[in-house]
Write a protein that holds these residues in place. Structure first.
Motif, short mmCIF file in Angstrom:
data_model
loop_
_atom_site.label_atom_id
_atom_site.label_comp_id
_atom_site.label_asym_id
_atom_site.label_seq_id
_atom_site.Cartn_x
_atom_site.Cartn_y
_atom_site.Cartn_z
N TRP A 46 21.13 -34.10 43.68
CA TRP A 46 20.09 -34.00 44.71
C TRP A 46 19.42 -32.63 44.56
CZ3 TRP A 46 18.59 -37.81 47.96
CH2 TRP A 46 17.80 -37.47 49.06
N PRO A 47 18.11 -32.56 44.42
CA PRO A 47 17.46 -31.27 44.08
C PRO A 47 17.33 -30.32 45.26
CG PRO A 47 15.82 -32.99 44.33
CD PRO A 47 17.15 -33.65 44.56
N GLY A 48 18.43 -29.95 45.88
CA GLY A 48 18.37 -29.08 47.06
C GLY A 48 18.98 -27.72 46.81
N LEU A 49 19.29 -27.03 47.90
CA LEU A 49 19.79 -25.67 47.83
C LEU A 49 21.19 -25.61 47.21
CD1 LEU A 49 18.62 -24.43 51.33
CD2 LEU A 49 17.63 -23.84 49.12
N GLY A 50 21.99 -26.65 47.45
CA GLY A 50 23.35 -26.67 46.92
C GLY A 50 23.33 -26.66 45.40
N ARG A 51 22.50 -27.54 44.84
CA ARG A 51 22.35 -27.58 43.39
C ARG A 51 21.82 -26.25 42.88
NH1 ARG A 51 20.53 -31.98 40.78
NH2 ARG A 51 19.97 -30.60 39.09
N LEU A 52 20.83 -25.71 43.61
CA LEU A 52 20.25 -24.43 43.23
C LEU A 52 21.34 -23.35 43.18
CD1 LEU A 52 17.70 -22.64 42.77
CD2 LEU A 52 17.65 -22.30 45.24
N PHE A 53 22.23 -23.38 44.15
CA PHE A 53 23.30 -22.38 44.22
C PHE A 53 24.22 -22.49 43.01
CE2 PHE A 53 27.41 -20.80 45.83
CZ PHE A 53 27.01 -19.56 46.30
N ILE A 54 24.66 -23.73 42.71
CA ILE A 54 25.54 -23.93 41.57
C ILE A 54 24.85 -23.50 40.28
CG2 ILE A 54 26.81 -25.67 40.23
CD1 ILE A 54 28.07 -25.28 42.89
#
Lengths: 339, 316, 293
Positions: free
Chosen positions: B265-273
């Motif tokens: 899912w292209p959200g903040l969680g992915r961004l963080f990882i």
């Protein structure tokens, strides 16, 4: 004489908790007629509040609490009604006001809405008519500026004002019977007098019957026509206000009367302001014979600790007493040795 | 009320400051430090590294760096991503919507289901349903969110083929229904833990309210049962739940992180990882700050919500 | 009349008395949880001796064997390693990490909670603000950040989990201690001039041990979950060392062809975590002072 509004016969109430069953009311009988105020008096733990809640079926549901006997209103036994039918009785037939004005209103709804709600689910009325009725009721119970105050939240009102709102709510559908469960106990003395006066006026105007639960004989003297005294789940004395207050035959009633300051000089030979020794017995450990005998200054071994005395007529009238010694001539004259 | 909110705002600011100090210290004390990315570049000499460190201001004491960073952050300059040099705030902004959509949907599901289960459990206390709900909630709290996601993908995408296994939309489609169908699985997976938490608290809160005198008054008025439950029990029992929703925000954000990873899912969680993988310190720091700010704002909104729902607090 | 025992001695060991033990034994879920944990622990620590393979043995001819093929009870992974062997050995690591992290975080939380609750005033405000700060961002963010920059050995992962999960314990202990500090025997101890550490250790701590035990049990559950999360995301225990979390690390890409790679470790994690949560629930019922008369 008119037919009673409400007839209670052999009312027995048991609570079950943790696999143990405790009977708290042991066969209570009484009638209330229209326009009459019947006071139900007793210490806390005597079963008087439980009795009043049972009439409204407001006690916990079946496994936790069993109610037996009959509570008839217009030929119908309320104890046999479904919960849905019972809901139709609450409000238009029997209404109730409670002891704690501070907690008996929902803090998050406006008081006007809470009164309107009592009407809305029983009568088909337009919004405007309900509003008018709410204002009328608030005026009736003596709340100033009702059109504005109806928008207030309970938290913005004093205890006395909130109790007036609760009364307005109870009167909203002009019930046949109003049960008042210690409605003035939590209030200041001056407010207490105002509320009693209000209830008396309303009753005079509507011919409503009232069951007034209290532990305070001062209040009884002001409001009731008939009095019932309850002890350990049984009625121990019953009669007209005059019978019970001026000629109490049951030592328990005398003890209660002696503990009310203003009756000291009302012709009762009670000596100094008295209290009753000991405590109300625990309902699952009632003494044999008369439940009051361990605390009774007149108790006689062999008489009072044997069989449970019947609630029997004393004298000619409707004065009923549950005491084995009430008819002994010496007993009435002897001063009550309450300390 | 105003004083209360001012107080809470100040508390929130202090909280964000402490969070930023913890975050900043952790990042800067790490052995690699912000320079580790450059150190791995072939042909980098120690002098080059020192020069870069000096350019970036990394040779100054950490408290000075922190103050510098703080001043910039307050003025809206959250630094630039090491990866593509775009401003951190822009990067966060771009990814925020996907996360908010996921969290919002999931929270709506959790609140609706949790309230329902909690209220029913309380009304039918000690019933079979209540017992199942209690045990079910404890199990739901014990299932790792990411694993639940994997199992869901296995069944509903791979075996049954009902739902897409990941992503937020199909390239070229992007209709409302396309978004919706992509949203179903991740939002339910993310909701599981919160349904469990919410239903437990709602049950307790409902039981608490059921014992109140005003519920007895409502019964004495002869109201129908549904009305007593809705207007006098659930209405009041929900008030403490608003505060809970605020307090649960970090858990939901944390859950979103793993859910986003599993469902790409292209959200903040992915961004963080991804940023962790690139040692992209400014973005990592930005996300730590963003989640703290989001939590503070969430709690602040919860306070306002409680005040709106409860006249005792609003007028008190 | 029975003599009234000194309140300190009466409450100090009360939680280990019979009724509480019996109450815990009657809690069916807690007993199931306890037995499951005992079984899991025994399996993980002694199971490997019963298997023909060790967790690192690579058999490329037997890659992706489904469960119950040949001597591979639970199948093999993409390198042909025996999943049962890896699961047990991973369990040793995951359970140890979870348990050790619990001990550490309970220690941290208890010390901070006792100090904050006992001294009150500014030390309370300061410490509790730090607790709030730690609670106000997702612990997984902080954990991953730490794990990404530090060398992720099992010891380091344990430490990282410990420093990010002590807050609950601190809160609970602080609240309990605050209630205890005002009680008579504490005041009495203070009056006779007992030093602070003595009052905290001898008078207050024994009385708050019940809630600490409950919180500690739930912390084990949480720590096992957290290890799984960070290892799944690739920042936890590093291969070839197996952990329940990192066994799932690559499972997603083989979900279609080898679903058992995902199912088996996930079931183990869920089983262990559920069991600790059940035990915690039973302990709460048994140790809650208000629930035992």
């Amino acid at each position: 004489m008119t037919d009673p509004v409400l007839s209670v016969r052999d009312l027995r109430i048991r609570f079950r908790s943790g696999g143990r069953e405790t009977q708290v009311v042991h066969g209570v009988d009484f009638d209330i007629r229209g326009g009459e105020t019947l006071a139900l008096v007793g210490e806390s733990g005597s079963g008087k509040s439980v009795t009043s809640f049972a009439l409204m079926r407001l006690l916990p549901e079946a496994p936790r609490c069993t109610i037996e006997g009959s509570v008839s209103m217009g030929g119908v036994n309320l104890l046999e009604l479904s919960e849905r039918r019972m809901a139709q009785v609450r409000g238009p037939r029997i209404a109730m006001i409670f002891q704690e004005p501070l907690t008996s209103l929902n803090p998050v709804h406006r008081v006007g809405d809470q009164i309107a709600e009592a009407i809305r689910f029983h009568r088909k009325m337009s919004k405007a008519d309900i509003r008018a009725r709410v204002i009328e009721l608030l005026t009736l119970v003596g709340i100033p500026d009702p059109a504005r105050r109806m928008h207030a939240y309970p938290g913005e009102m004093s205890g006395g004002m909130r109790q007036r709102v609760v009364i307005a709510m109870a009167l909203a559908l002009e019930p046949d019977l109003l049960i008042a469960d210690e409605p003035t106990t939590a209030l200041d003395v001056t407010v207490q007098a105002q509320i009693l006066e209000l209830l008396r006026q309303i009753q005079r105007a509507t011919n409503m019957a009232m069951l007034f639960i209290t532990h305070d004989f001062g209040v009884v003297a002001e409001i009731a026509e008939r009095v019932m005294v309850m002890y350990a789940g049984r009625i121990v004395e019953q009669g007209s206000l005059a019978d019970v207050l001026s000629n109490p035959r049951m030592p328990y009633t005398r003890g209660l009367l002696a503990s009310v300051p203003r009756f000291e000089d009302a012709g009762l030979k009670t000596g100094p302001l008295g209290t009753i020794e000991g405590f109300v017995p625990s309902p699952d450990n009632l003494p044999a014979g008369c439940s009051f005998h361990p605390r009774c200054p007149h108790a006689r071994p062999g008489i009072c600790d044997g069989a449970l005395p019947e609630l029997a007529a004393h004298g000619a009238g409707a004065h009923l007493v549950r005491c084995a010694r009430s008819d002994e001539p010496a007993f009435g004259a002897e001063p009550a040795e309450v300390s | 009320m105003i004083r209360f909110l001012t107080h809470r705002t100040l508390q929130g600011i202090v909280l964000i400051l402490i969070v930023s100090m913890i975050g900043f210290t952790v990042i800067n004390l790490a052995p690699g430090g912000p320079l580790s990315q450059y150190a791995m570049t072939p042909g980098m000499s120690q002098q080059d590294l020192d020069r870069i460190a000096h350019q970036m201001g990394l040779d100054r004491p950490i408290p000075v760096q922190y103050l510098d960073w703080l001043v910039n952050m307050v003025s809206g300059d959250w630094g630039k991503s090491y990866r593509d040099q775009s401003p951190v705030l822009d990067v966060v902004w771009r990814h925020m919507w996907a996360t908010l959509l996921l969290m919002g949907t999931s929270t709506a599901i959790a609140v609706a289901l949790g309230t329902l289960i909690g209220v029913l459990g309380a009304l039918k206390r000690y019933s079979v349903f209540d017992y199942m709900a209690t045990v079910g909630a404890m199990i739901a709290l014990s299932i790792p969110t990411f694993w639940f996601g994997l199992v869901a993908i296995f069944f509903f995408s791979l075996e049954l083929g009902w739902l897409p296994a990941g992503n937020m939309y199909t390239v070229g489609d992007q209709s409302f229904s396309d978004y919706a169908i992509h949203l179903i699985m991740p939002s339910i997976v993310l909701a599981l833990v919160n349904v469990a938490i919410w239903s437990r608290y709602m049950r307790a809160s409902t039981l608490d309210v059921m014992d109140q005198d005003y519920v007895r008054t409502a019964r004495a008025k002869g109201l129908p049962r549904w009305r007593i439950v809705s207007a006098h029990i659930v209405r009041n029992a929900l008030i403490p739940m608003i505060t809970l929703a605020g307090l649960q925000l970090p858990t939901i954000i944390g859950g979103a992180l793993v859910t986003e990873t599993v469902f790409t899912w292209p959200g903040l969680g992915r961004l963080f990882i991804d940023s962790l993988g690139y040692n992209d310190y400014p973005v990592i720091m930005g996300l730590l700050m963003f989640s703290a700010i989001l939590t503070v704002i969430g709690n602040f909104l919860a306070d306002i919500g409680v005040a709106l729902a409860d006249p005792r607090i609003r007028l008190g | 009349m029975t003599a009234i025992p000194d309140p300190a001695t009466r409450t100090r060991f009360a939680i280990f008395r019979g009724p509480r033990v019996r109450k815990f034994m009657r809690h069916r879920l807690a007993m199931i949880g306890l037995l499951t944990i005992i079984f899991l622990t025994l399996a993980c620590f002694f199971g490997p001796y019963l298997l023909p393979y060790d967790e690192l043995y690579i058999d490329l001819r037997a890659r992706f064997s489904p469960p119950l093929t040949g001597s591979h009870i639970l199948g093999t992974d993409p390198l042909g390693r025996d999943i049962a062997a890896r699961l047990f050995s991973a369990g040793q690591i995951s359970l140890t990490v979870g348990f050790t992290a619990m001990v550490l975080s309970t220690l941290i939380g208890t010390v901070i909670g006792v100090v904050a609750g006992y001294f009150g005033g500014w030390s309370r405000i300061g410490l509790m603000r730090i607790v709030d700060a730690f609670l106000s961002f997702p612990s997984i963010f902080l954990m991953l950040t730490l794990a990404a920059f530090l060398k992720p050995s099992p010891t380091m992962i344990t430490l990282i989990i410990a420093v990010t999960s002590w807050m609950e314990v601190a809160r609970i202990v602080e609240a309990e201690v605050r209630g205890q500090s005002s009680r008579d025997f504490t005041a009495a101890a203070r009056m006779v001039g007992a030093p602070h550490w003595w009052i905290m250790g001898r008078e207050i701590l024994p009385n708050v041990i019940g809630p600490i035990i409950v919180a500690a049990t739930l912390t084990v559950a949480r720590a096992i979950l957290l290890e799984a999360y960070i290892s799944f995301l690739g920042y936890g225990i590093q291969p070839p060392l197996p952990s329940w979390g990192n066994m799932l690390n690559n499972a997603q890409q083989y979900l279609d062809s080898a679903p058992w790679l995902a199912i088996v470790p996930g079931v183990a994690i869920t089983l262990a975590v559920t069991s600790f949560n059940f035990i915690g629930d039973g302990l709460r019922d048994a140790l809650d002072a208000r629930s035992v008369q």
